[in-house]
Enzyme design. Structure first.
Site, short mmCIF file in Angstrom:
data_model
loop_
_atom_site.label_atom_id
_atom_site.label_comp_id
_atom_site.label_asym_id
_atom_site.label_seq_id
_atom_site.Cartn_x
_atom_site.Cartn_y
_atom_site.Cartn_z
N GLY A 118 0.73 -1.25 -0.23
CA GLY A 118 0.11 -0.15 0.14
C GLY A 118 0.63 1.35 -0.02
N GLN A 149 3.16 10.24 1.12
CA GLN A 149 4.16 9.36 1.23
C GLN A 149 5.20 9.81 0.20
OE1 GLN A 149 2.20 5.42 2.10
NE2 GLN A 149 4.33 5.15 3.30
N CYS A 200 5.42 -0.08 7.19
CA CYS A 200 5.19 1.25 6.35
C CYS A 200 6.32 1.51 5.67
CB CYS A 200 4.92 2.17 7.44
SG CYS A 200 4.36 3.81 6.32
N LEU A 201 6.16 1.59 4.44
CA LEU A 201 7.34 2.33 3.46
C LEU A 201 8.07 3.44 3.78
CD1 LEU A 201 5.90 1.46 -0.01
CD2 LEU A 201 7.52 -0.12 1.32
N HIS A 222 -4.77 1.50 7.50
CA HIS A 222 -3.45 2.17 7.60
C HIS A 222 -3.29 3.14 6.74
CE1 HIS A 222 1.10 1.40 8.01
NE2 HIS A 222 1.01 2.12 6.70
N GLU A 223 -3.82 2.91 5.17
CA GLU A 223 -3.55 3.96 4.25
C GLU A 223 -4.33 5.13 4.20
OE1 GLU A 223 -0.94 3.39 2.45
OE2 GLU A 223 -0.67 1.38 2.97
N HIS A 273 -2.97 7.59 6.69
CA HIS A 273 -1.75 8.50 6.01
C HIS A 273 -2.39 9.84 5.53
CE1 HIS A 273 2.03 6.36 6.15
NE2 HIS A 273 1.30 5.09 5.71
NI NI Z 1 2.21 3.20 5.70
#
Ligand code: NI
Length: 172
Positions: free
Chosen positions: A46, A51, A94-95, A136-137, A140
């Protein structure tokens, strides 16, 4: 398509609320394609627009477990419309917080409304990994990271570890 640079904590842009998309146009479709390419290359399941420093309510996801059969999801203005009382715990990563993982408890099932890349509205129900990924997304887009669910002690420890790792990477 183009790979975009993924922002890493504690970048302040990861803590900001994003603006709704008012018009689904080629610019948004290009953004979605770039985000998918960036997510697959990372690799991740995701990625939210903030991000990569784009402060818009746009998310891409793919939680399929067969990598030769991709199931990309392109979400514009996604929102949770209901959530189950039952909770589930998943180990999240998370990236933007590379190589760090922690258990997070969230509603086990959710309903989500979103627009696709043609501006068409959809509603889906999700459970399992997809439900967790959706929450989660969407977090963000409101400047919320999975580490915000942890104790301050644990959160600071994770951020310190990430900063240390980033330094080692840069000097290597
Ligand atoms: Ni994330």
């Amino acid at each position: 398509m183009a790979l975009r640079e993924i922002l890493i904590v504690p970048d302040p842009r990861l803590k900001k609320e994003c603006a709704a998309v008012t018009e689904v146009n080629d610019e948004i479709r290009q953004l979605l394609d770039d985000m998918l390419e960036t997510m697959y290359a990372a690799p991740g399941i995701g990625l939210a627009a903030p991000q990569i420093g784009v402060m818009k309510r746009v998310v891409v996801m793919d939680v399929s477990d067969e990598k030769d059969k991709p199931e990309p999801l392109k979400l514009i203005n996604p929102e949770i419309i209901w959530e189950s009382e039952e909770l589930a715990v998943y180990q999240e990563g998370c990236l933007s917080i590379p190589d760090q993982y922690a258990d997070v408890e969230r509603p086990a099932e959710v309903g989500m409304r979103y627009m696709d890349e043609n501006g068409k509205e959809h509603e889906i129900e999700a459970d399992g990994l997809l439900a967790t990924c959706i929450q989660h997304e969407i977090d963000h887009l409101d400047g919320v990271l999975f580490t915000d669910y942890l104790s301050a002690l644990k959160r600071n420890m994770i951020i310190k570890k990430v900063q240390k790792l980033q330094k080692t990477k840069k000097s290597a």
